[in-house]
Design a protein around this motif. Structure first.
Motif, PDB file in Angstrom:
ATOM      1  N   ALA A 436       0.831  -1.206   0.000  1.00  0.00           N
ATOM      2  CA  ALA A 436       0.000   0.000   0.000  1.00  0.00           C
ATOM      3  C   ALA A 436       0.865   1.255   0.000  1.00  0.00           C
ATOM      4  O   ALA A 436       0.600   2.213  -0.746  1.00  0.00           O
ATOM      5  CB  ALA A 436      -0.936  -0.018   1.208  1.00  0.00           C
ATOM      6  N   GLU A 437       1.913   1.265   0.813  1.00  0.00           N
ATOM      7  CA  GLU A 437       2.802   2.425   0.848  1.00  0.00           C
ATOM      8  C   GLU A 437       3.574   2.567  -0.460  1.00  0.00           C
ATOM      9  O   GLU A 437       3.825   3.694  -0.925  1.00  0.00           O
ATOM     10  CB  GLU A 437       3.768   2.289   2.025  1.00  0.00           C
ATOM     11  CG  GLU A 437       4.724   3.451   2.209  1.00  0.00           C
ATOM     12  CD  GLU A 437       4.014   4.754   2.546  1.00  0.00           C
ATOM     13  OE1 GLU A 437       4.659   5.823   2.424  1.00  0.00           O
ATOM     14  OE2 GLU A 437       2.822   4.710   2.937  1.00  0.00           O
ATOM     15  N   LEU A 451      11.337   1.997   1.711  1.00  0.00           N
ATOM     16  CA  LEU A 451      10.776   0.690   2.053  1.00  0.00           C
ATOM     17  C   LEU A 451      11.820  -0.419   2.017  1.00  0.00           C
ATOM     18  O   LEU A 451      11.548  -1.526   2.480  1.00  0.00           O
ATOM     19  CB  LEU A 451       9.636   0.349   1.088  1.00  0.00           C
ATOM     20  CG  LEU A 451       8.460   1.330   1.086  1.00  0.00           C
ATOM     21  CD1 LEU A 451       7.443   0.944   0.026  1.00  0.00           C
ATOM     22  CD2 LEU A 451       7.803   1.376   2.464  1.00  0.00           C
ATOM     23  N   PHE A 452      12.989  -0.145   1.453  1.00  0.00           N
ATOM     24  CA  PHE A 452      14.031  -1.163   1.431  1.00  0.00           C
ATOM     25  C   PHE A 452      14.675  -1.355   2.803  1.00  0.00           C
ATOM     26  O   PHE A 452      15.295  -2.393   3.051  1.00  0.00           O
ATOM     27  CB  PHE A 452      15.115  -0.786   0.416  1.00  0.00           C
ATOM     28  CG  PHE A 452      14.617  -0.718  -1.002  1.00  0.00           C
ATOM     29  CD1 PHE A 452      13.487  -1.411  -1.393  1.00  0.00           C
ATOM     30  CD2 PHE A 452      15.282   0.042  -1.943  1.00  0.00           C
ATOM     31  CE1 PHE A 452      13.015  -1.352  -2.696  1.00  0.00           C
ATOM     32  CE2 PHE A 452      14.832   0.106  -3.249  1.00  0.00           C
ATOM     33  CZ  PHE A 452      13.694  -0.592  -3.624  1.00  0.00           C
ATOM     34  N   GLN A 454      13.023   0.194   5.931  1.00  0.00           N
ATOM     35  CA  GLN A 454      12.095   0.417   7.027  1.00  0.00           C
ATOM     36  C   GLN A 454      10.723  -0.163   6.694  1.00  0.00           C
ATOM     37  O   GLN A 454      10.389  -0.386   5.527  1.00  0.00           O
ATOM     38  CB  GLN A 454      11.956   1.921   7.317  1.00  0.00           C
ATOM     39  CG  GLN A 454      13.258   2.623   7.629  1.00  0.00           C
ATOM     40  CD  GLN A 454      13.855   2.191   8.951  1.00  0.00           C
ATOM     41  OE1 GLN A 454      13.129   1.781   9.870  1.00  0.00           O
ATOM     42  NE2 GLN A 454      15.169   2.281   9.079  1.00  0.00           N
ATOM     43  N   THR A 455       9.942  -0.398   7.732  1.00  0.00           N
ATOM     44  CA  THR A 455       8.550  -0.791   7.557  1.00  0.00           C
ATOM     45  C   THR A 455       7.669   0.447   7.691  1.00  0.00           C
ATOM     46  O   THR A 455       7.946   1.326   8.517  1.00  0.00           O
ATOM     47  CB  THR A 455       8.139  -1.835   8.611  1.00  0.00           C
ATOM     48  OG1 THR A 455       8.373  -1.298   9.918  1.00  0.00           O
ATOM     49  CG2 THR A 455       8.939  -3.108   8.438  1.00  0.00           C
ATOM     50  N   PRO A 456       6.610   0.547   6.893  1.00  0.00           N
ATOM     51  CA  PRO A 456       5.802   1.774   6.929  1.00  0.00           C
ATOM     52  C   PRO A 456       4.950   1.907   8.175  1.00  0.00           C
ATOM     53  O   PRO A 456       4.533   3.015   8.527  1.00  0.00           O
ATOM     54  CB  PRO A 456       4.933   1.646   5.672  1.00  0.00           C
ATOM     55  CG  PRO A 456       4.841   0.184   5.416  1.00  0.00           C
ATOM     56  CD  PRO A 456       6.134  -0.403   5.875  1.00  0.00           C
ATOM     57  N   TYR A 457       4.645   0.791   8.864  1.00  0.00           N
ATOM     58  CA  TYR A 457       3.750   0.866  10.025  1.00  0.00           C
ATOM     59  C   TYR A 457       4.382   0.157  11.209  1.00  0.00           C
ATOM     60  O   TYR A 457       5.156  -0.764  11.051  1.00  0.00           O
ATOM     61  CB  TYR A 457       2.393   0.228   9.706  1.00  0.00           C
ATOM     62  CG  TYR A 457       1.721   0.841   8.504  1.00  0.00           C
ATOM     63  CD1 TYR A 457       1.085   2.074   8.600  1.00  0.00           C
ATOM     64  CD2 TYR A 457       1.733   0.186   7.281  1.00  0.00           C
ATOM     65  CE1 TYR A 457       0.468   2.640   7.502  1.00  0.00           C
ATOM     66  CE2 TYR A 457       1.116   0.743   6.182  1.00  0.00           C
ATOM     67  CZ  TYR A 457       0.487   1.977   6.292  1.00  0.00           C
ATOM     68  OH  TYR A 457      -0.118   2.530   5.201  1.00  0.00           O
TER      69      TYR A 457
END
Length: 457
Positions: A436-437, A451-452, A454-457
């Motif tokens: 989704a991000e 995103l490579f 870190q996680t978005p949530y």
């Protein structure tokens, strides 16, 4: 978000709903069905003109039907004047078939010469071919009863030819120069056949006084030629290399581009070089940040654990996770032996340690279960397996149940409801937030490199 439409294929509708829920937009309407002859029918139920369309279809279940369905959906959106069509493929199909010409365990046949009247032969496809001998040349046909007339052509100059050839050498493996060929005068006889009226009906020519020598070095006197046989490679039919193995990497990429795809979003390609088959942008997201998050939150005392790669191909992936967690790393090397099959060798110390196997895909689960058996024999106290794509086909669940693995953690890149119901060792981590991000950033023209790591949530 404006001018965006998200359509879902029939392979993983739940993941598409989760992505739309994360983005806060409704899912686009599309009717997917099959005709009575099993052909796929696609109807887009809303206007996609000048919109960015994202089609979510994972390579699981009936892979071929789902892939063709995605191609038809892409073509339908391009025909409907969509501004851009992005194929979101969490688990990319045929990603394990890159362009390699030979099977992995193929080896060339043994090139052992064979003695045959002090003549050397030539190796063709694992078979030793004898050189052509002068006696085996076809002889000219006998003269007929009709009237004949013989004529002699001008012979070449043998001295000049022999002098020029003597200066040449054709080194072999022993760098032994070839002897100069010994040629005599080349004589050509022409035979004229006359019909009843005295006219020439046919002309035939024959050659005589030709000395033929094989262009190959003679063995040294102190090194006699060893005799032997030509042994074909293991598993080969006619010797030599195995037959060319068909690979589908370029074909799959060309089909997606021919259908009209402008962008590809996927996760953890089995072979990263697969991206090079495309002439369009490919975003290969990583499952490592999600795995690291799961390890920190769900595995107690992970600081004393060992990250283990079940094969050499996943060593880089496992070392990245080990470095970020600041823990030890171990590797299981599969040594393939031609006669005795394969043997697993553990590189690293896992005695009295918790082991975390990390891999990108588990299909039959044969690799991770064998690795778990080796880790248990080496003294591991508990074994986890973190897999990005848990396809788990065939009797994979039975292997996991009977193995020494305590917990298998997979993503929901493919549907996992049936796997959860039949095996209590299966756990799932969610990737909907990452996709989704990624869709949000790509649609807004932002970078996805965040995103490579870190996680978005």
């Amino acid at each position: 978000m404006r001018n965006i439409s998200i359509l879902a294929g029939s392979s993983h509708p739940q993941l598409a709903q989760d992505i739309c829920q994360r983005l806060g937009i409704p899912q686009g309407r599309a009717t997917l069905s099959k005709f009575s002859n099993k052909e796929t029918n696609v109807e887009v139920g809303e206007s996609v003109r000048e919109q960015d369309v994202y089609i979510i279809q994972s390579g699981c279940g009936n892979v071929n039907d789902n892939f063709v369905e995605m191609l038809i959906m892409i073509a339908a959106c391009k025909t409907a004047s969509a501004k851009k069509v992005t194929a979101v493929i969490p688990c990319f199909p045929y990603a394990r078939q890159p362009e390699t010409p030979y099977k992995r365990n193929s080896v060339p046949s043994s090139r052992v010469a064979k003695r045959d009247d002090d003549k050397f032969g030539t190796m063709y496809d694992g078979q030793l071919q004898s050189p052509i001998k002068p006696s085996s040349l076809p002889s000219p046909p006998p003269n007929s009863d009709s009237s004949t007339a013989n004529s002699t052509d001008t012979p070449p100059q043998p001295e000049i030819f022999e002098k020029s050839m003597s200066s040449l050498s054709f080194p072999d493996e022993d760098d032994t120069p070839l002897p100069a060929p010994k040629l005599r005068h080349l004589r050509t006889e022409s035979t004229l056949s006359l019909d009843g009226g005295g006219r020439v009906s046919s002309i035939s020519r024959s050659h005589s006084n030709v000395a033929v020598h094989p262009l190959a070095p003679q063995p040294p006197a102190d090194r006699p030629l060893q005799t032997g046989t030509c042994t074909p490679g293991p598993g080969s039919g006619n010797g030599g290399y195995k037959h060319w193995t068909a690979r589908s990497g370029t074909l799959i990429a060309n089909m997606l581009m021919a259908a009209g795809a402008d962008h590809i979003i996927t996760m953890d390609l089995h072979d990263p070089q697969f991206q090079g088959f495309f002439d369009i942008p490919v975003d290969n997201l990583y499952g490592q940040p999600l795995m690291i998050k799961y390890i920190k939150e769900k595995i107690p005392d992970f600081q004393n654990a060992v990250i283990v790669s079940p094969d050499a191909g996943g060593a880089k992936r496992a070392t990245v996770i080990a470095d970020k967690l600041n823990v030890d790393f171990a590797l299981i090397h599969k040594e393939r032996r031609v006669a005795a099959g394969s043997e697993l060798i553990l590189v690293g110390d896992v005695k009295d340690r918790v082991c975390i196997l990390v891999d990108d895909i588990a299909d039959t689960s044969f690799t991770i279960t064998r690795a778990a058996t080796l880790l248990t024999k080496s003294g591991a106290t508990k074994i986890y397996a973190l897999i990005t794509h848990g396809i788990l086909s065939g009797n994979a669940l039975e292997r996991i149940k009977n193995s020494t693995i305590d917990e298998v953690v997979v993503s929901n890149s493919v549907p996992q409801q049936d796997h959860l119901a039949h095996c209590d060792k299966i756990k799932v981590f969610d990737i909907a937030g990452v996709f989704a991000e990624a869709i949000r950033r790509i649609h807004n023209g932002e970078s996805v490199s965040f995103l490579f790591e870190q996680t978005p949530y």
